[in-house]
Scaffold this active site. Sequence first.
Site, PDB file in Angstrom:
ATOM      1  N   CYS A  79       0.848  -1.191   0.000  1.00  0.00           N
ATOM      2  CA  CYS A  79       0.000   0.000   0.000  1.00  0.00           C
ATOM      3  C   CYS A  79       0.887   1.246   0.000  1.00  0.00           C
ATOM      4  O   CYS A  79       2.121   1.162   0.054  1.00  0.00           O
ATOM      5  CB  CYS A  79      -0.904   0.002   1.226  1.00  0.00           C
ATOM      6  N   HIS A 106       5.119  -5.511   8.912  1.00  0.00           N
ATOM      7  CA  HIS A 106       4.998  -6.897   9.354  1.00  0.00           C
ATOM      8  C   HIS A 106       5.165  -7.864   8.178  1.00  0.00           C
ATOM      9  O   HIS A 106       4.225  -8.532   7.755  1.00  0.00           O
ATOM     10  CB  HIS A 106       3.655  -7.107  10.054  1.00  0.00           C
ATOM     11  N   GLU A 158       0.900  -0.166  16.195  1.00  0.00           N
ATOM     12  CA  GLU A 158       0.108   0.984  15.746  1.00  0.00           C
ATOM     13  C   GLU A 158      -0.878   1.423  16.821  1.00  0.00           C
ATOM     14  O   GLU A 158      -1.036   2.621  17.075  1.00  0.00           O
ATOM     15  CB  GLU A 158      -0.643   0.666  14.453  1.00  0.00           C
ATOM     16  N   ASN A 162      -3.465  -6.737   9.027  1.00  0.00           N
ATOM     17  CA  ASN A 162      -4.324  -6.598   7.851  1.00  0.00           C
ATOM     18  C   ASN A 162      -4.420  -7.907   7.088  1.00  0.00           C
ATOM     19  O   ASN A 162      -5.467  -8.237   6.547  1.00  0.00           O
ATOM     20  CB  ASN A 162      -3.823  -5.451   6.960  1.00  0.00           C
ATOM     21  N   SER A 206       1.519  -5.506   3.346  1.00  0.00           N
ATOM     22  CA  SER A 206       2.962  -5.420   3.581  1.00  0.00           C
ATOM     23  C   SER A 206       3.729  -6.531   2.860  1.00  0.00           C
ATOM     24  O   SER A 206       4.913  -6.736   3.124  1.00  0.00           O
ATOM     25  CB  SER A 206       3.259  -5.475   5.085  1.00  0.00           C
TER      26      SER A 206
END
Length: 416
Positions: free
Chosen positions: A53, A83, A178, A316, A377
Amino acid sequence: MKTFNIPIIYRSPLISAIKERRKQQDRMKKDFLPTMLDFGPVQVLLARHFGFCYGVENAIEISFRALDENPGKRIFLLSEMIHNPHVNQDLRQRGIRFIMDTAGKQLIPWDTFRPDDIIIIPAFGTTLEIEEQLQARGVTPLRYNTTCPFVERVWNKAEAIGKKDYTVIVHGKPGHEETRATFSHSRAHAPTVVVRNLKEAQQLTAFIRGTEPPGRFYEIFKGQYSNGFDVEKDLQRVGVVNQTTMLATETQSIADHIKEVMTEVYGLSPANAFDRFADTRDTLCYATNDNQSAILGMLRENADLAIVVGGYNSSNTSHLVELCEQQLPTYFISSEEKMLSRHEILHWNYHTQQELHSSGFLPEKEPLRIMLTSGASCPDALVEGVLRKLLAFYGLEDKIDEMVKHYTRQNEGTAK
């Protein structure tokens, strides 16, 4: 959107060509159906959106720039930059050392740092307390700050509603880097509490309703609320922000539930609901939305199994697995190396936090239909590696290069 200089080792000629073709066909990103790659005996449904992203590409570019600009200097990352084990191992091999692990455990003591050391802040951001630790040692922590802009947007929203006397409710995993960073930034401006899921949100609203004794709050949410949090006063006006990689539908369910309870308790109407419940709908990352929407679009098709590629500690990615496994057998792997043979695979069970060894993961049928995607990622090169190994099991590996040529010709034709 800005483009980044990403090392070629992370890229895939095939995936790049497919993504460019889909972009040309659907510039407004309204089509979430997958791309069908038909190799005859094997058909692969490739998700519409997946892979690096904006925030990850930004972090990688800044990290490699830090290496290029500081030859001979000691260079550190606060923790894993993203990650993904392959990217983090690559950075280690280039000389970057990690100060903490993903849980926040100190690996290198603070008192070992010097003012001329280079410290890179990872894409997840960091806490205000850690920034102060570095500044106290003369280190400039924001020189190479790879914090994702969409994470910073959450911090800004929390600050904005905090200044309007709302308490901030963070939907996130309390131990995640985060969420720890968001909690730190939020509590500097407002009372803050973290809820990890809808169940905890429902426990929280019991205190808004007054059906639970106030003292229980401090037991249930131990370690998840800011200093001085007053459960009887600080839940009268609230707003929900999130760890940007959470499941979008769950964040929405949490916000809807809390808003409904606030409406019920305070007799609100749609016109004055925001007197008690702040509008924070814009805090979920675009890539999280796109990747999860692409999974839902892919699941409209029929398939025999799904393979999701990414780091095992990637939030994610685990949510993409969660969506897939509701409908069909799903294998969460970190790379093609986990596919041991046509019959055996090592894959991660994120529920039990264990790597499993399974047999017979590829059904004996033709055509075999496989759904394939990856986390935000995960380098596209790893997805191509998985695709190549799958096809090699069937003697079809030469078909990849043909597919690259096919999409390259299509893209060149459109460009003309």
